[in-house]
Design an enzyme around this catalytic site. Structure first.
Site, PDB file in Angstrom:
ATOM      1  N   HIS A  21      32.446 -27.690 -77.533  1.00 59.65           N
ATOM      2  CA  HIS A  21      33.477 -26.851 -78.161  1.00 59.65           C
ATOM      3  C   HIS A  21      34.627 -27.691 -78.717  1.00 59.65           C
ATOM      4  O   HIS A  21      35.320 -28.382 -77.985  1.00 59.65           O
ATOM      5  CB  HIS A  21      34.040 -25.864 -77.140  1.00 59.65           C
ATOM      6  CG  HIS A  21      35.133 -24.999 -77.707  1.00 59.65           C
ATOM      7  ND1 HIS A  21      34.893 -23.786 -78.312  1.00 59.65           N
ATOM      8  CD2 HIS A  21      36.474 -25.199 -77.796  1.00 59.65           C
ATOM      9  CE1 HIS A  21      36.029 -23.274 -78.732  1.00 59.65           C
ATOM     10  NE2 HIS A  21      37.004 -24.110 -78.445  1.00 59.65           N
ATOM     11  N   HIS A  55      31.404 -25.524 -86.847  1.00 58.42           N
ATOM     12  CA  HIS A  55      30.034 -25.174 -87.197  1.00 58.42           C
ATOM     13  C   HIS A  55      29.770 -25.519 -88.657  1.00 58.42           C
ATOM     14  O   HIS A  55      30.694 -25.546 -89.471  1.00 58.42           O
ATOM     15  CB  HIS A  55      29.768 -23.679 -86.953  1.00 58.42           C
ATOM     16  CG  HIS A  55      30.795 -22.788 -87.581  1.00 58.42           C
ATOM     17  ND1 HIS A  55      32.039 -22.593 -87.021  1.00 58.42           N
ATOM     18  CD2 HIS A  55      30.768 -22.065 -88.723  1.00 58.42           C
ATOM     19  CE1 HIS A  55      32.733 -21.770 -87.800  1.00 58.42           C
ATOM     20  NE2 HIS A  55      31.992 -21.450 -88.841  1.00 58.42           N
TER      21      HIS A  55
HETATM   22  P1  5GP Z   1      33.863 -19.410 -90.497  1.00 55.25           P
HETATM   23  O1  5GP Z   1      34.519 -18.323 -91.293  1.00 55.25           O
HETATM   24  O2  5GP Z   1      34.603 -19.644 -89.196  1.00 55.25           O
HETATM   25  O3  5GP Z   1      33.588 -20.664 -91.254  1.00 55.25           O
HETATM   26  O4  5GP Z   1      32.408 -18.862 -90.149  1.00 55.25           O
HETATM   27  C1  5GP Z   1      32.135 -17.969 -89.127  1.00 55.25           C
HETATM   28  C2  5GP Z   1      30.806 -17.329 -89.421  1.00 55.25           C
HETATM   29  O5  5GP Z   1      30.328 -16.704 -88.249  1.00 55.25           O
HETATM   30  C3  5GP Z   1      30.887 -16.226 -90.497  1.00 55.25           C
HETATM   31  O6  5GP Z   1      30.017 -16.558 -91.574  1.00 55.25           O
HETATM   32  C4  5GP Z   1      30.445 -14.967 -89.775  1.00 55.25           C
HETATM   33  O7  5GP Z   1      29.653 -14.123 -90.570  1.00 55.25           O
HETATM   34  C5  5GP Z   1      29.655 -15.522 -88.589  1.00 55.25           C
HETATM   35  N1  5GP Z   1      29.688 -14.681 -87.414  1.00 55.25           N
HETATM   36  C6  5GP Z   1      30.753 -14.012 -86.905  1.00 55.25           C
HETATM   37  N2  5GP Z   1      30.407 -13.358 -85.778  1.00 55.25           N
HETATM   38  C7  5GP Z   1      29.080 -13.616 -85.588  1.00 55.25           C
HETATM   39  C8  5GP Z   1      28.146 -13.192 -84.582  1.00 55.25           C
HETATM   40  O8  5GP Z   1      28.450 -12.468 -83.635  1.00 55.25           O
HETATM   41  N3  5GP Z   1      26.873 -13.648 -84.706  1.00 55.25           N
HETATM   42  C9  5GP Z   1      26.478 -14.462 -85.738  1.00 55.25           C
HETATM   43  N4  5GP Z   1      25.203 -14.842 -85.766  1.00 55.25           N
HETATM   44  N5  5GP Z   1      27.338 -14.870 -86.696  1.00 55.25           N
HETATM   45  C10 5GP Z   1      28.610 -14.450 -86.618  1.00 55.25           C
HETATM   46 ZN    ZN Z   2      33.153 -22.703 -78.463  1.00 48.78          ZN
END
Ligand code: 5GP
Ligand code: ZN
Length: 114
Positions: free
Chosen positions: A47, A100
């Site tokens: 993390h 990620h």
């Molecule tokens: P960020 O906006 O932080 O770069 O990306 C986070 C990503 O996590 C987003 O594309 C969102 O759709 C995805 N995401 C959010 N909650 C969940 C979840 O509960 N499961 C999965 N598989 N993806 C998620």
């Molecule tokens: Zn984490």
């Protein structure tokens, strides 16, 4: 591990996700809200929120992620090319604060920030 982190919970199996690949260093899952025909998330198992916070062990994990992704060409639909994205902070719209790598594939993609 952070008990309040969504991706730590997915790594621990406390929240379900569609797993495409897993080993000791990473998990690759389908994004729940795909922004391309194929949209996966490669999540290092340690993390941390931002690249600027990354220690040497975590950097090693990210390197392993970057080396693993292209080997999953068929599973992730990477045959015609793909895009990797790492959102960092507010302006990028980061919503989950566990580093990620987004993997986008399966279609032609434009080039615009929003
Ligand atoms: P960020 O906006 O932080 O770069 O990306 C986070 C990503 O996590 C987003 O594309 C969102 O759709 C995805 N995401 C959010 N909650 C969940 C979840 O509960 N499961 C999965 N598989 N993806 C998620
Ligand atoms: Zn984490």
């Amino acid at each position: 591990m952070d008990n309040n982190c969504l991706f730590c919970k997915i790594i621990k199996g406390e929240i379900p996700a569609t797993k495409m690949y897993e080993d000791d260093d990473m998990i690759i899952i389908k994004d729940i809200e795909p922004k391309a025909k194929n949209h996966f998330l490669c999540i290092p198992k340690s993390h941390f929120k931002l690249l600027v916070e990354m220690d040497e062990k975590q950097a090693e994990m990210v390197k392993k992620c970057l080396k693993k992704i292209p080997t999953l060409e068929k599973e992730l639909g990477l045959e015609n090319g793909y895009r990797l994205v790492i959102n960092q902070g507010d302006d990028a719209g980061q919503t989950v604060f566990h580093l990620h790598i987004h993997i986008l594939s399966g279609q032609k993609m434009g080039w615009q920030p929003a």
